[in-house]
Motif scaffolding. Structure first.
Motif, PDB file in Angstrom:
ATOM      1  N   THR A  13      -4.346   3.561  -2.748  1.00  0.00           N
ATOM      2  CA  THR A  13      -4.476   4.575  -3.795  1.00  0.00           C
ATOM      3  C   THR A  13      -5.161   4.020  -5.039  1.00  0.00           C
ATOM      4  O   THR A  13      -4.944   2.876  -5.431  1.00  0.00           O
ATOM      5  CB  THR A  13      -3.095   5.122  -4.182  1.00  0.00           C
ATOM      6  N   GLU A  46      -1.639  -1.126  -2.057  1.00  0.00           N
ATOM      7  CA  GLU A  46      -1.922   0.167  -1.436  1.00  0.00           C
ATOM      8  C   GLU A  46      -3.364   0.590  -1.678  1.00  0.00           C
ATOM      9  O   GLU A  46      -4.050   0.060  -2.551  1.00  0.00           O
ATOM     10  CB  GLU A  46      -0.970   1.244  -1.970  1.00  0.00           C
ATOM     11  N   TRP A  73      -7.638   8.096  -2.038  1.00  0.00           N
ATOM     12  CA  TRP A  73      -7.058   7.134  -1.101  1.00  0.00           C
ATOM     13  C   TRP A  73      -7.467   7.469   0.322  1.00  0.00           C
ATOM     14  O   TRP A  73      -7.989   8.567   0.591  1.00  0.00           O
ATOM     15  CB  TRP A  73      -5.527   7.157  -1.198  1.00  0.00           C
ATOM     16  N   CYS A  84      -6.065  10.976  -8.025  1.00  0.00           N
ATOM     17  CA  CYS A  84      -5.821   9.835  -7.151  1.00  0.00           C
ATOM     18  C   CYS A  84      -6.652   9.986  -5.887  1.00  0.00           C
ATOM     19  O   CYS A  84      -6.648  11.048  -5.258  1.00  0.00           O
ATOM     20  CB  CYS A  84      -4.333   9.767  -6.807  1.00  0.00           C
ATOM     21  N   PHE A 106      -6.028  12.657  -3.208  1.00  0.00           N
ATOM     22  CA  PHE A 106      -4.678  12.583  -2.647  1.00  0.00           C
ATOM     23  C   PHE A 106      -4.088  13.970  -2.397  1.00  0.00           C
ATOM     24  O   PHE A 106      -3.243  14.154  -1.511  1.00  0.00           O
ATOM     25  CB  PHE A 106      -3.773  11.798  -3.606  1.00  0.00           C
ATOM     26  N   ASP A 143      -8.149  -0.607  -9.138  1.00  0.00           N
ATOM     27  CA  ASP A 143      -8.420   0.769  -8.720  1.00  0.00           C
ATOM     28  C   ASP A 143      -9.913   0.985  -8.501  1.00  0.00           C
ATOM     29  O   ASP A 143     -10.324   1.652  -7.550  1.00  0.00           O
ATOM     30  CB  ASP A 143      -7.901   1.759  -9.764  1.00  0.00           C
TER      31      ASP A 143
END
Length: 394
Positions: free
Chosen positions: A162, A160, A177, A175, A130, A109
Motif C-alpha cells: 500500500t 506492505e 496497492w 491509497c 484501494f 510510498d
C-alpha cells in the motif's frame, strides 16, 4: 459499527515479508539485490533524503559490485501521482530491473507506487486505488522487486504494497496497492535514523504510536495484528523520549524502528478517524502527516471513549500505566504529546475553519473512517475538525 471480535467469524490474515534488522545491516543490500536477480537497481527516495550521505554510499557500493544503480529523488514530502509518474519514467529510462525504496514514509510510498506502473502498461496508477476492485490478471512478475529501507521510525510502510498518494485532480489522499506487489525484502538499520532531527523523530514516532493504537482498537478479530500493536506500543512508548532527546542512542533508535515496523504490521487490520482526518488535512494544507496525526489524536480518543474503554487493559499494561481507566490513558497520551512539543491545535499548522466542510467531506470517503470503532457522520467530522483547530487537548 458492527463488532467483529468473535472467534467464530471468517478472517483473512497476512504476515510480513523477510526482514533484515540490525545496526549496519544496510551492508547486506548488494547481497539482497543479487539474491533477487536485480542487476540494474534504482534507488527511489524523497527530496528530504536525497542528499543524505548514506544514499550516495549505497549507490557507490552497488555500482562497485557491478550493479549499475540509478537514483530518483523527486518524491515530495506528501507524494503526488505526478512525482510517481516521473519516477516511473526515470525507472524506464534507466532500464532498471528493481527498486530500492528508501526514506521516510514518502520515499517508501513513492517507490512502491512506482513499482505498480514501471513494468506494465495495462493499468494506470489510480486503477490500483484501494477502494476499487483489485485489477485482475497480474502476477508478481508484472511488478519489479522492491527492497524497502526506512530512514525514519514512524511510517511502518516497509512491509506492505500500500502507498498513500495525493490525487492531483481530486485534491485528496488515496491509497494504491496490489497484493502481488508486496516488497521482496526489508532492511531495518537503526543507524540510518540517527541523523533524524528531534522534531521529526517526535512526529514520526507519534505516527507509529497512533498506527498501533488505531489498529488495536479496530473492531475485528486479528490476534496477530493485536499482538504486534501491543508490542509496538511497549517499545515505542518507552523509547521515544530518549530517541528525541538523544538521537545517537542506538538502543532507543532500534526499539523505535522495530516498534514502527510492528505497528505497520498491525494496521493491516485498518486504522481510524485520526488517519481519515489527517489524510485530508495533509492533502489540503501539505502538513506533515505524523505531526497532523499527533495533534488530532486526543480529539478522536475522546470521541471513541465508550467504544475503546472496554479494550484498554492490555494497552495500559503496554504503556505501564497505573490503571486501565480511560481518563488515565487519555491524560497519559496528552502528557506524552506535551513532552514532545506537539502543538495543541491545528490552527498552529495553518488549518482554517473556512475549509472544515470540504476537509470533512473528503474524510468521509477515507477507508480509515470505516474501520474506526465508532461510526461517524459528516456533521461529527466537522465538529471534530473544529475542536482540533481551536483546542485539540487541554
Amino acid at each position: 459499527m458492527e463488532n467483529n471480535l468473535s472467534a467464530l467469524n471468517y478472517q483473512k490474515w497476512t504476515v510480513p515479508v523477510p526482514m533484515e534488522y540490525g545496526p549496519g545491516v544496510r551492508n547486506k543490500l548488494v547481497e539482497l539485490c543479487q539474491a533477487l536477480n536485480i542487476s540494474r537497481p534504482m534507488i527511489i527516495t524523497d527530496q528530504g533524503s536525497l542528499n543524505l550521505p548514506f544514499v550516495g554510499q549505497m549507490q557507490q557500493a552497488l555500482t562497485a559490485a557491478g550493479l549499475e544503480c540509478g537514483l530518483f529523488g523527486g518524491i515530495e514530502p506528501n507524494p503526488t501521482d505526478a512525482s510517481v509518474l516521473a519516477g516511473a519514467s526515470a525507472y524506464q529510462a534507466w532500464d532498471a530491473d528493481g527498486i530500492i525504496a528508501l526514506g521516510g514514509g514518502s520515499g517508501l510510498d513513492g517507490g512502491k507506487a512506482v513499482a505498480l506502473i514501471a513494468r506494465q502498461q495495462r493499468c494506470g496508477l489510480w486503477e490500483f486505488d484501494f477502494d476499487r476492485p483489485v485489477p485482475a490478471g497480474f502476477s508478481a512478475a508484472d511488478f519489479p522487486p522492491v527492497i524497502t529501507i526506512p530512514t525514519t521510525a514512524g511510517t511502518g510502510a516497509e512491509t506492505e504494497s500500500t502507498a498513500m498518494l495525493t490525487d492531483s485532480k481530486r485534491g485528496i489522499k488515496g491509497c494504491v496497492w496490489h497484493p502481488k506487489a508486496r516488497p521482496a525484502a526489508v532492511i531495518l538499520d537503526p543507524e540510518l535514523t540517527q541523523s533524524l532531527p528531534a522534531n521529526l523523530t517526535a512526529w514520526t514516532g507519534c505516527d507509529a504510536i497512533i498506527h498501533a493504537l488505531e489498529a488495536y482498537f479496530v473492531p475485528s478479530f486479528n490476534p496477530l495484528s493485536d499482538g504486534a500493536a501491543l508490542q509496538a506500543l511497549s517499545l515505542l512508548w518507552s523509547s521515544i523520549d530518549t530517541a528525541v532527546n538523544n538521537g545517537q542512542d542506538l538502543e532507543a533508535r532500534g526499539k523505535m524502528l522495530i516498534g514502527s515496523c510492528l505497528a505497520g504490521v498491525a494496521f493491516l487490520k485498518g486504522l481510524g478517524l485520526v488517519h481519515a482526518l489527517s489524510h485530508m488535512v495533509g492533502a489540503t494544507y501539505n502538513t506533515h502527516h505524523g505531526l497532523t496525526n499527533a495533534v488530532i489524536l486526543p480529539v478522536v480518543l475522546r470521541f471513541n471513549e465508550q467504544d475503546i474503554s472496554p479494550r484498554l487493559k492490555p494497552v495500559a499494561q503496554a504503556l505501564d500505566l497505573p490503571d486501565a481507566s480511560f481518563e488515565t490513558f487519555y491524560n497519559a497520551v496528552c502528557a506524552k504529546l506535551d513532552s514532545l512539543n506537539i502543538p495543541k491545535s491545528l490552527s498552529i499548522l495553518g488549518v482554517k475553519h473556512a475549509d472544515v466542510t470540504e476537509v470533512a467531506r473528503k474524510s468521509l470517503g477515507d477507508p480509515a473512517r470505516l474501520t474506526n470503532p465508532r461510526d461517524s457522520s459528516l456533521e461529527q467530522l466537522q465538529t471534530l475538525l473544529k475542536q482540533a483547530i481551536d483546542q485539540a487537548r487541554h
